[in-house]
Design a protein around this motif. Structure first.
Motif, PDB file in Angstrom:
ATOM      1  N   SER A  33      -3.840  -1.953  -0.139  1.00 33.78           N
ATOM      2  CA  SER A  33      -4.107  -1.458  -1.491  1.00 33.78           C
ATOM      3  C   SER A  33      -3.014  -1.856  -2.476  1.00 33.78           C
ATOM      4  O   SER A  33      -3.152  -1.662  -3.679  1.00 33.78           O
ATOM      5  N   GLN A  34      -1.917  -2.410  -1.943  1.00 31.73           N
ATOM      6  CA  GLN A  34      -0.842  -2.922  -2.784  1.00 31.73           C
ATOM      7  C   GLN A  34      -0.146  -4.062  -2.044  1.00 31.73           C
ATOM      8  O   GLN A  34       0.004  -4.025  -0.834  1.00 31.73           O
ATOM      9  N   TRP A  35       0.260  -5.063  -2.798  1.00 24.34           N
ATOM     10  CA  TRP A  35       0.801  -6.282  -2.225  1.00 24.34           C
ATOM     11  C   TRP A  35       2.318  -6.208  -2.218  1.00 24.34           C
ATOM     12  O   TRP A  35       2.958  -6.212  -3.266  1.00 24.34           O
ATOM     13  N   HIS A  36       2.912  -6.149  -1.029  1.00 27.16           N
ATOM     14  CA  HIS A  36       4.371  -6.091  -0.895  1.00 27.16           C
ATOM     15  C   HIS A  36       4.968  -7.444  -1.263  1.00 27.16           C
ATOM     16  O   HIS A  36       4.397  -8.497  -0.952  1.00 27.16           O
ATOM     17  N   LYS A  37       6.132  -7.425  -1.908  1.00 26.02           N
ATOM     18  CA  LYS A  37       6.740  -8.670  -2.381  1.00 26.02           C
ATOM     19  C   LYS A  37       7.119  -9.622  -1.245  1.00 26.02           C
ATOM     20  O   LYS A  37       7.245 -10.817  -1.462  1.00 26.02           O
ATOM     21  N   ASP A  38       7.300  -9.108  -0.018  1.00 25.69           N
ATOM     22  CA  ASP A  38       7.630  -9.961   1.117  1.00 25.69           C
ATOM     23  C   ASP A  38       6.403 -10.369   1.929  1.00 25.69           C
ATOM     24  O   ASP A  38       6.522 -11.094   2.919  1.00 25.69           O
ATOM     25  N   SER A  39       5.231  -9.915   1.530  1.00 28.54           N
ATOM     26  CA  SER A  39       3.996 -10.247   2.238  1.00 28.54           C
ATOM     27  C   SER A  39       3.448 -11.559   1.679  1.00 28.54           C
ATOM     28  O   SER A  39       3.150 -11.665   0.489  1.00 28.54           O
ATOM     29  N   ILE A  40       3.326 -12.542   2.540  1.00 26.08           N
ATOM     30  CA  ILE A  40       2.862 -13.870   2.137  1.00 26.08           C
ATOM     31  C   ILE A  40       1.448 -14.085   2.686  1.00 26.08           C
ATOM     32  O   ILE A  40       1.200 -13.884   3.871  1.00 26.08           O
ATOM     33  N   ASN A  59      -7.831 -17.259  -5.251  1.00 22.90           N
ATOM     34  CA  ASN A  59      -8.718 -16.131  -5.540  1.00 22.90           C
ATOM     35  C   ASN A  59      -7.936 -14.834  -5.405  1.00 22.90           C
ATOM     36  O   ASN A  59      -7.232 -14.633  -4.411  1.00 22.90           O
ATOM     37  N   VAL A  60      -8.072 -13.972  -6.385  1.00 22.62           N
ATOM     38  CA  VAL A  60      -7.388 -12.675  -6.368  1.00 22.62           C
ATOM     39  C   VAL A  60      -8.420 -11.581  -6.588  1.00 22.62           C
ATOM     40  O   VAL A  60      -9.179 -11.623  -7.558  1.00 22.62           O
ATOM     41  N   ARG A  61      -8.435 -10.640  -5.674  1.00 19.08           N
ATOM     42  CA  ARG A  61      -9.297  -9.461  -5.818  1.00 19.08           C
ATOM     43  C   ARG A  61      -8.389  -8.285  -6.150  1.00 19.08           C
ATOM     44  O   ARG A  61      -7.461  -7.984  -5.417  1.00 19.08           O
ATOM     45  N   ASN A  62      -8.656  -7.650  -7.290  1.00 19.28           N
ATOM     46  CA  ASN A  62      -7.833  -6.521  -7.716  1.00 19.28           C
ATOM     47  C   ASN A  62      -8.719  -5.420  -8.286  1.00 19.28           C
ATOM     48  O   ASN A  62      -9.913  -5.604  -8.485  1.00 19.28           O
ATOM     49  N   ASN A  63      -8.098  -4.264  -8.517  1.00 18.70           N
ATOM     50  CA  ASN A  63      -8.847  -3.127  -9.051  1.00 18.70           C
ATOM     51  C   ASN A  63      -8.086  -2.511 -10.226  1.00 18.70           C
ATOM     52  O   ASN A  63      -7.050  -3.037 -10.646  1.00 18.70           O
ATOM     53  N   ASN A  64      -8.587  -1.403 -10.736  1.00 16.57           N
ATOM     54  CA  ASN A  64      -8.021  -0.788 -11.945  1.00 16.57           C
ATOM     55  C   ASN A  64      -6.607  -0.258 -11.773  1.00 16.57           C
ATOM     56  O   ASN A  64      -5.969   0.122 -12.747  1.00 16.57           O
ATOM     57  N   GLU A  65      -6.098  -0.226 -10.559  1.00 13.09           N
ATOM     58  CA  GLU A  65      -4.709   0.183 -10.351  1.00 13.09           C
ATOM     59  C   GLU A  65      -3.727  -0.921 -10.734  1.00 13.09           C
ATOM     60  O   GLU A  65      -2.528  -0.683 -10.822  1.00 13.09           O
ATOM     61  N   TYR A  66      -4.232  -2.142 -10.955  1.00 13.02           N
ATOM     62  CA  TYR A  66      -3.362  -3.240 -11.373  1.00 13.02           C
ATOM     63  C   TYR A  66      -2.914  -2.962 -12.801  1.00 13.02           C
ATOM     64  O   TYR A  66      -3.737  -2.841 -13.708  1.00 13.02           O
ATOM     65  N   LYS A 148       0.669  -2.769  -7.031  1.00 11.04           N
ATOM     66  CA  LYS A 148      -0.513  -1.930  -6.861  1.00 11.04           C
ATOM     67  C   LYS A 148      -1.747  -2.611  -7.439  1.00 11.04           C
ATOM     68  O   LYS A 148      -1.675  -3.313  -8.441  1.00 11.04           O
ATOM     69  N   GLY A 149      -2.865  -2.380  -6.783  1.00 12.41           N
ATOM     70  CA  GLY A 149      -4.140  -2.845  -7.305  1.00 12.41           C
ATOM     71  C   GLY A 149      -4.607  -4.189  -6.794  1.00 12.41           C
ATOM     72  O   GLY A 149      -5.760  -4.549  -6.989  1.00 12.41           O
ATOM     73  N   VAL A 150      -3.746  -4.961  -6.141  1.00 11.78           N
ATOM     74  CA  VAL A 150      -4.166  -6.231  -5.555  1.00 11.78           C
ATOM     75  C   VAL A 150      -4.526  -5.956  -4.102  1.00 11.78           C
ATOM     76  O   VAL A 150      -3.725  -5.425  -3.343  1.00 11.78           O
ATOM     77  N   THR A 151      -5.751  -6.309  -3.705  1.00  7.77           N
ATOM     78  CA  THR A 151      -6.218  -5.996  -2.350  1.00  7.77           C
ATOM     79  C   THR A 151      -6.429  -7.234  -1.479  1.00  7.77           C
ATOM     80  O   THR A 151      -6.286  -7.150  -0.265  1.00  7.77           O
ATOM     81  N   ASP A 152      -6.767  -8.373  -2.088  1.00  7.71           N
ATOM     82  CA  ASP A 152      -7.049  -9.577  -1.312  1.00  7.71           C
ATOM     83  C   ASP A 152      -6.581 -10.811  -2.073  1.00  7.71           C
ATOM     84  O   ASP A 152      -6.713 -10.887  -3.296  1.00  7.71           O
TER      85      ASP A 152
END
Length: 161
Positions: A33-40, A59-66, A148-152
């Protein structure tokens, strides 16, 4: 009757999936539900036809939490010979009124972001693409630990007709 409806549903799904004639490669990595800065988000590209022109997309899938209007990405493409090309990219993610850009009817949006157009793979062997986020608040040297808000995150290659 139920079997007929199930068969019809499967047929429709397969028909819709086969309509994407430009797709050469299209994969996603789920980042939670959130993209960690060290997650590649990593993608390995195999069996890509050499010297043929392709369009490459992130491709970026995000939601209103972005909560940002932009998205900063660091993309590393490693060629089969070990040479790595690094790009730092900025994409607009929200309209001036704050509503998120992208396709989707709910609060989830899919964004197809241009990475490289008319790109030709010129070396035989697998290519590796690694995508990381580099978002930071204005005036903050440290990046956002959790975006927050980036899922895929996805990588897509399309043939050029």
């Amino acid at each position: 009757m139920r079997k007929l409806l199930n068969c019809l549903l499967i047929f429709c799904v397969l028909l819709l999936a086969s309509c994407d004639k430009l797709r050469v490669y299209d994969e996603y990595v789920h980042v939670g539900s959130q993209w960690h800065k060290d997650s590649i988000a990593s993608f390995e590209l195999k069996d890509i036809e050499l010297q043929k022109p392709y369009n490459l997309f992130i491709n970026v899938r995000n939601n209103n939490e972005y909560e940002f209007s932009n998205l900063y990405l660091v993309v590393k493409m490693e060629e089969p010979n070990g040479l790595t090309k690094v790009d730092t990219l900025q994409y607009l993610m929200a309209n001036p009124d704050g509503t998120l850009m992208g396709d989707g009817f709910s609060d989830v949006k899919d964004n197809k972001l241009v990475y490289k157009l008319n790109y030709r793979f010129d070396k035989k062997g697998p290519y590796k693409v690694n995508i990381g986020q580099a978002v930071r608040k204005t005036g903050n040297i440290e990046g956002e630990e959790y975006l927050k808000g980036v899922t895929d995150i996805g990588f897509r290659i399309e043939s050029i007709p």
